[in-house]
Design a protein around this motif. Structure first.
Motif, short mmCIF file in Angstrom:
data_model
loop_
_atom_site.label_atom_id
_atom_site.label_comp_id
_atom_site.label_asym_id
_atom_site.label_seq_id
_atom_site.Cartn_x
_atom_site.Cartn_y
_atom_site.Cartn_z
N ALA A 81 -11.06 -135.62 -26.19
CA ALA A 81 -11.01 -135.00 -27.52
C ALA A 81 -11.78 -135.89 -28.47
O ALA A 81 -11.28 -136.93 -28.92
CB ALA A 81 -9.57 -134.82 -27.95
N THR A 82 -13.00 -135.52 -28.78
CA THR A 82 -13.89 -136.41 -29.54
C THR A 82 -13.56 -136.48 -31.03
O THR A 82 -13.99 -137.40 -31.72
CB THR A 82 -15.35 -135.95 -29.38
OG1 THR A 82 -15.45 -134.58 -29.79
CG2 THR A 82 -15.78 -136.07 -27.93
N ASP A 83 -12.79 -135.52 -31.53
CA ASP A 83 -12.45 -135.52 -32.96
C ASP A 83 -10.98 -135.81 -33.21
O ASP A 83 -10.41 -135.39 -34.22
CB ASP A 83 -12.82 -134.17 -33.57
CG ASP A 83 -14.32 -133.92 -33.53
OD1 ASP A 83 -15.07 -134.88 -33.81
OD2 ASP A 83 -14.74 -132.79 -33.21
N GLY A 84 -10.34 -136.51 -32.27
CA GLY A 84 -8.95 -136.91 -32.44
C GLY A 84 -8.01 -136.07 -31.60
O GLY A 84 -8.41 -135.04 -31.03
N PRO A 85 -6.73 -136.51 -31.51
CA PRO A 85 -5.74 -135.79 -30.69
C PRO A 85 -5.62 -134.33 -31.10
O PRO A 85 -5.64 -133.98 -32.28
CB PRO A 85 -4.44 -136.55 -30.99
CG PRO A 85 -4.88 -137.90 -31.43
CD PRO A 85 -6.17 -137.70 -32.16
N GLY A 86 -5.54 -133.49 -30.07
CA GLY A 86 -5.35 -132.07 -30.32
C GLY A 86 -6.62 -131.28 -30.53
O GLY A 86 -6.59 -130.05 -30.63
N THR A 87 -7.77 -131.95 -30.60
CA THR A 87 -9.04 -131.24 -30.77
C THR A 87 -9.64 -130.93 -29.40
O THR A 87 -9.23 -131.50 -28.39
CB THR A 87 -10.03 -132.08 -31.60
OG1 THR A 87 -10.30 -133.31 -30.90
CG2 THR A 87 -9.44 -132.41 -32.96
N PRO A 88 -10.60 -130.03 -29.34
CA PRO A 88 -11.16 -129.65 -28.03
C PRO A 88 -11.78 -130.84 -27.31
O PRO A 88 -12.35 -131.75 -27.91
CB PRO A 88 -12.24 -128.62 -28.41
CG PRO A 88 -11.80 -128.07 -29.73
CD PRO A 88 -11.15 -129.21 -30.44
N LYS A 89 -11.68 -130.80 -25.98
CA LYS A 89 -12.27 -131.86 -25.16
C LYS A 89 -13.73 -131.55 -24.91
O LYS A 89 -14.12 -130.41 -24.71
CB LYS A 89 -11.52 -131.99 -23.84
CG LYS A 89 -10.11 -132.55 -24.00
CD LYS A 89 -9.46 -132.82 -22.64
CE LYS A 89 -8.11 -133.49 -22.83
NZ LYS A 89 -7.49 -133.82 -21.51
N ARG A 90 -14.53 -132.61 -24.92
CA ARG A 90 -15.96 -132.47 -24.69
C ARG A 90 -16.37 -133.42 -23.57
O ARG A 90 -15.74 -134.43 -23.32
CB ARG A 90 -16.75 -132.82 -25.97
CG ARG A 90 -16.29 -132.08 -27.23
CD ARG A 90 -16.49 -130.58 -27.12
NE ARG A 90 -17.88 -130.24 -26.88
CZ ARG A 90 -18.77 -130.06 -27.86
NH1 ARG A 90 -18.41 -130.21 -29.12
NH2 ARG A 90 -20.01 -129.72 -27.57
N VAL A 91 -17.48 -133.09 -22.92
CA VAL A 91 -18.02 -133.96 -21.87
C VAL A 91 -18.50 -135.26 -22.50
O VAL A 91 -19.27 -135.25 -23.48
CB VAL A 91 -19.17 -133.27 -21.11
CG1 VAL A 91 -19.85 -134.26 -20.15
CG2 VAL A 91 -18.64 -132.06 -20.35
N CYS A 92 -18.05 -136.37 -21.96
CA CYS A 92 -18.43 -137.69 -22.45
C CYS A 92 -18.99 -138.53 -21.31
O CYS A 92 -18.69 -138.29 -20.13
CB CYS A 92 -17.23 -138.42 -23.06
SG CYS A 92 -16.51 -137.60 -24.49
N LEU A 93 -19.77 -139.53 -21.67
CA LEU A 93 -20.26 -140.51 -20.73
C LEU A 93 -19.43 -141.78 -20.88
O LEU A 93 -18.85 -142.03 -21.93
CB LEU A 93 -21.74 -140.79 -20.98
CG LEU A 93 -22.66 -139.57 -20.93
CD1 LEU A 93 -24.08 -139.95 -21.29
CD2 LEU A 93 -22.61 -138.91 -19.55
#
Length: 513
Positions: free
Chosen positions: A463-475
């Motif tokens: 979750a790139t924008d904090g807890p509870g936000t959508p998960k995104r692919v990260c490296l």
């Protein structure tokens, strides 16, 4: 990529087998290793941490080198067989000592640990009975004593080596399950878990997936797992744990809370003292999954992040993560040796009662395994070689590298830092002009690095924008090479940037076509 033609070496004349445990056998082991090392030195090592090529191409080349998948009527002889395998492993395998190998919690192994592992394998001792390897028993007991002391556990503490963190978590929850059943007057061994009403296991929403698999394997069911929300530092929220426990009805049985000391992606450590206090107030078992984070105890700088670990009923740790051991070197520690009572077994051909009473006993009653190799030997050799200070310097070096990577990522306009370095991991993303395409772009960038063999980095979702936000692919960089330098980290970041530009160009060309 066309696999190169390989002619298998001619078979040498058959020789009588040499047994590794004998003096002559040990000498033969060393001689064979010399030959295998020579073969590995002559092999065409990839320039990067992985061989270049698609998975299909690389696996096909390795299979071709090995020859037909059939048992030969006559063997090749030891030198030829070891030379062949050494060449295959080097030319078509992974080089974890390469400074651009930074994907997983899979460190390069220390040479002293590998050497000790060879000695342990040569003896082929087992830990189940005294007469299967007394010296191996002594080494494991020494190692467990050293680790329980490092964890701050009391005099009644105990432990056992396991095949890894997943199995340690399984065993920890098995002991927790049986303790919960005992509190309700249930004999879990005889009556089974069906007699345990509404079992619940609490864990962070970022806990390792092995918690769910353990609950399934133990008959509790994955539905027994209750994920607890995390805060903005990705740590379990004690207030949310209290609320979840308070909401349980009388038909539910709180079995355990699994706290995480070093989440796989972030290295975050749950607030252990508060969690242990809440669990104790509800008569509930506290298991700490410190498979990743336990190694922080070697470091004076990082050890206080695991404050409260000594309050746990059981602890998982993996020395094949921060510990630089060849896998497997998992451990389960318990605060009270009587916790292992549920695993006790008396077997006539292994540990009859009168032999056990006379002292001829092993460690059968501390494990789900019967035959169990002496994995403690390599770990003991490492602790004796380097001591806490030497291992602590390795931990600090890797932490420094992660902090350098964090700063370098923040300085690059093309990159976005997702999570800072708590231990030795750093999460980030490559920016894209079209946010909707960012997930696919980052996934493709990593595959490009793998296919070219340039660098080995991790991939996850967060979750790139904090807890509870959508998960995104990260490296992800997982930095566990204590011989790497900041220049190596800069080269790793440069490789990511170059791969990003290449992927962007390829996408433009595809769009134009």
């Amino acid at each position: 990529m066309t696999p190169p033609t390989r002619t298998l070496p001619a078979r040498t004349d058959p020789q009588p087998p040499l047994l590794a445990g004998s003096r002559a056998g040990l000498a033969d082991v060393l001689a064979r290793l010399d030959g295998a090392v020579d073969a590995a030195a002559k092999a065409r090592r990839p320039l990067g941490p992985l061989p270049a090529g698609t998975p299909t191409e690389v696996l096909a080349a390795a299979a071709h080198a090995l020859g037909p998948a059939e048992l030969p009527a006559e063997g090749l002889g030891a030198d030829a067989a070891l030379g062949l395998l050494a060449t295959v492993l080097v030319e078509h395998g992974i080089d974890l000592s390469h400074p651009r190998a930074a994907a997983h919690l899979q460190p390069p192994a220390l040479s002293v640990a590998v050497a000790a592992d060879v000695l342990a394998s040569a003896g082929n001792a087992s830990l189940d009975t005294y007469d299967s390897g007394p010296s191996a028993l002594a080494v494991e007991r020494w190692l467990i004593g050293a680790l329980t002391g490092l964890a701050g556990l009391g005099e009644r503490a105990d432990g056992v080596l396991t095949p890894g963190g997943s199995l340690s978590n399984l065993m920890g929850l098995l002991l927790a399950r049986d303790a919960a059943a005992h509190r309700r007057g249930i004999d879990a061994r005889d009556q089974g878990v069906a007699a345990l009403p509404g079992p619940v296991v609490f864990c962070s929403e970022l806990a390792h997936f092995s918690t769910h698999r353990a609950c399934a394997a133990l008959g509790l069911g994955e539905a027994a797992v209750h994920p607890v929300p995390v805060d903005d530092r990705r740590r379990m929220r004690p207030d949310a744990l209290r609320a979840a426990l308070g909401a349980l009805g009388p038909d539910r049985t709180p079995v355990a809370v699994v706290a995480t000391a070093g989440t796989t992606d972030f290295g975050s450590v749950d607030p252990l003292p508060q969690i242990a206090e809440i669990a104790a107030g509800h008569g509930m078992w506290t298991h700490v999954d410190a498979a990743y984070g336990f190694g922080a105890l070697f470091s004076d700088r990082l050890a206080d992040r695991l404050a409260g670990l000594e309050l746990a009923d059981s602890i998982t740790l993996d020395l094949h993560k921060i510990g630089w051991q060849p896998a497997a070197a998992g451990v389960l520690l318990v605060s009270d040796t009587t916790a292992f009572t549920a695993l006790d077994r008396q077997v006539a051909y292994l540990n009859p009662v009168d032999d056990s009473e006379a002292g001829y006993d092993g460690l059968l009653g501390r494990s789900l395994q019967t035959t169990r190799r002496p994995d403690a030997v390599k770990a003991a050799a490492t602790l004796l070689t380097y001591g806490r200070a030497g291992l602590g310097r390795m931990v600090d070096t890797c932490h420094d590298l992660a902090r350098h990577a964090e700063r370098r990522i923040q300085a690059e306009p093309e990159l976005e830092l997702v999570a800072p370095a708590e231990l030795t991991t750093v999460l980030f993303r490559h920016r894209t002009a079209d946010p909707a395409a960012a997930d696919a772009f980052n996934a493709a960038l990593r595959r490009h690095l793998l296919e070219t063999g340039t660098a080995l980095i991790g991939r996850t979702e967060a979750a790139t924008d904090g807890p509870g936000t959508p998960k995104r692919v990260c490296l992800k960089f997982t930095l566990l090479n204590p011989t790497a330098t900041t220049d190596d980290i800069d080269a790793l970041v440069d490789a990511v940037l170059d791969a990003g530009r290449t992927c962007a160009r390829l996408i433009k060309e595809d769009d134009a076509a």
